[in-house]
Design a protein around this motif. Structure first.
Motif, mmCIF file in Angstrom:
data_model
loop_
_atom_site.group_PDB
_atom_site.id
_atom_site.type_symbol
_atom_site.label_atom_id
_atom_site.label_comp_id
_atom_site.label_asym_id
_atom_site.label_seq_id
_atom_site.Cartn_x
_atom_site.Cartn_y
_atom_site.Cartn_z
ATOM 1 N N ALA A 1 0.802 -1.224 0.000
ATOM 2 C CA ALA A 1 0.000 0.000 0.000
ATOM 3 C C ALA A 1 0.837 1.276 0.000
ATOM 4 N N ILE A 2 2.154 1.181 0.176
ATOM 5 C CA ILE A 2 2.973 2.384 0.368
ATOM 6 C C ILE A 2 3.521 2.952 -0.940
ATOM 7 N N LEU B 1 -2.803 4.272 1.639
ATOM 8 C CA LEU B 1 -2.016 4.133 2.869
ATOM 9 C C LEU B 1 -2.872 3.684 4.052
ATOM 10 N N VAL C 1 -2.874 8.412 -1.136
ATOM 11 C CA VAL C 1 -3.046 8.664 0.298
ATOM 12 C C VAL C 1 -4.080 7.720 0.899
ATOM 13 N N VAL D 1 1.494 6.234 -3.753
ATOM 14 C CA VAL D 1 1.495 7.664 -3.453
ATOM 15 C C VAL D 1 2.658 8.371 -4.148
#
Length: 422
Positions: A305-306, A398, A395, A309
């Motif tokens: 998930a990081i 995250l 975002v 972005v």
């Protein structure tokens, strides 16, 4: 003797002839799908002169309606032999896709036909995936499921790397309709491969009345939502997949439009990092062996998930191209580890007599959420600009690890069958 031992190590863990045919069938249809990647929009634009709204409808409306059509198929397939259903779904996709070159040859191809074929293919795809999960669980012992899912994952990423370039070349020489023919034929070969698996498959028994009731349509969702570990995993998967896929059209607009990347650079940015999927799928089993299935599931699920972005920082030139490739490489590598572990975890947590309904509900939910979020982010891209909308999706991604099942289940035993509950 030593050379034979080394050959055995190279071939890896053997799963038998029947799985070999199933694996070959999966690889064939996956390659056909990627050969025809983007064929429908190209046919709509170049042959039917469709506008942006119609092209968007092929991916969003077609998938959403196909998911709705697939809702009653899950409970219906649950109590039928899975291998004949897999063959039937392959033949349905084969026949549906062949109508496109046939109509094109006689000059009667229409946008409505493209949309209807996309609906049929989407519904058959969901049903096939649900039935194949149930079939795999009866075909192999529980200890071999992770190995099998890792091989499917590596095959998926291999065809992702090979298929689009070959399909692009075929479209350039023969036109987009030719790749649709190749996709259709791949489903025919897949049906033949599944048919060749052979073996005896007992007919599942319905514990209650033979007639399907309306409430049975929601049985897959009731089962998932009633499980403390499957429930958050479903929400995590639906939101993660939806947000990642929702940014793909915006990235295309940003890279090919405002930033001036060439089409070959755009293709390279997403094809080359697919090597990370191969690496991740090879790491899945060793990581589970060392750290345990649940720990790998939640840690790698959080790590994937990081990455997205970072796409909000995308700029022109070589630096921007390398940024996209780096982000995609990290994301795809994490997905390559996560996907087979998550698929195995889900099968182990689902009772054998509920697998098809559960996987069907799962696929319908993820496809519907992806279609919805893609439409929403299309509007946001128009209002805020593609870069801001991409950053907003990154975002929100995250926060998706909060939906993972961080608390390990007490045990991974087979849930109580529906018959005994009844």
């Amino acid at each position: 003797m030593r050379s034979g031992h080394r050959l055995g190590q190279l071939l890896g863990h053997r799963l038998g002839r029947r799985f070999g045919w199933l694996w070959a069938a999966y690889g064939t249809s996956a390659l056909g799908t990627w050969l025809a990647f983007g064929a429908f929009p190209l046919i709509a634009i170049r042959v039917l002169h469709a506008g942006p709204a119609e092209v968007a409808a092929l991916s969003s409306v077609g998938a959403a309606v196909g998911a709705a059509v697939a809702v009653p198929l899950g409970p219906w397939v649950e109590f039928r032999r899975k291998r004949p259903m897999l063959v039937a779904m392959d033949l349905v996709r084969f026949a549906a896709l062949l109508t496109i070159p046939a109509a094109y040859a006689v000059g009667v191809l229409s946008f409505l036909q493209l949309l209807l074929v996309s609906v049929v293919v989407a519904a058959a795809d969901i049903t096939f995936r649900a039935a194949s999960g149930a079939y795999l669980k009866t075909l192999l012992p529980a200890g071999d499921l992770l190995v099998a899912n890792a091989r499917f994952e590596s095959t998926a990423w291999t065809t992702t790397i090979v298929g689009p370039p070959l399909g692009g070349a075929a479209i350039g020489f023969l036109g987009p309709v030719a790749t649709v023919v190749a996709d259709a034929v791949s489903y025919l070969f897949s049906a033949l491969g599944i048919r060749a698996t052979g073996g005896h498959e007992p007919r599942p028994e319905r514990p209650e009345a033979a007639r399907m009731r309306v409430r049975d349509l929601l049985d897959g969702w009731r089962y998932v939502l009633g499980d403390a570990t499957l429930r958050p995993l479903l929400f995590n998967t639906a939101l993660f997949n939806g947000l990642v896929m929702a940014t793909e059209p915006l990235l295309a607009v940003l890279m090919l439009g405002r930033l001036g990347f060439a089409p070959w650079q755009y293709g390279l940015a997403f094809a080359a990092p697919s090597i990370g999927g191969l690496l991740g799928s090879r790491l899945a089993r060793p990581l589970v062996t060392r750290f345990g299935q649940h720990r790998v599931l939640v840690v790698v699920g959080a790590l994937r998930a990081i990455w997205s972005v970072g796409l909000a920082l995308l700029g022109p030139g070589t630096g921007g191209l390398l940024l996209v490739m780096g982000v995609e490489l990290g994301l795809i590598c994490c997905c390559g580890v996560f996907n087979p572990v998550y698929a195995t975890y889900r099968l182990e947590r689902t009772a054998t007599d509920r697998v098809t309904r559960t996987l069907s509900a799962w696929a319908v939910t993820t496809k519907a959420s992806t279609a919805l979020l893609t439409a929403v982010w299309g509007v946001l891209g128009g209002l805020l600009g593609p870069r801001t909308a991409i950053g907003l999706a990154g975002v929100l991604l995250l926060a998706t690890p909060l939906l993972l099942p961080w608390r390990a289940p007490a045990q991974l035993s087979e849930p109580e069958p529906a018959a005994s509950r009844a």
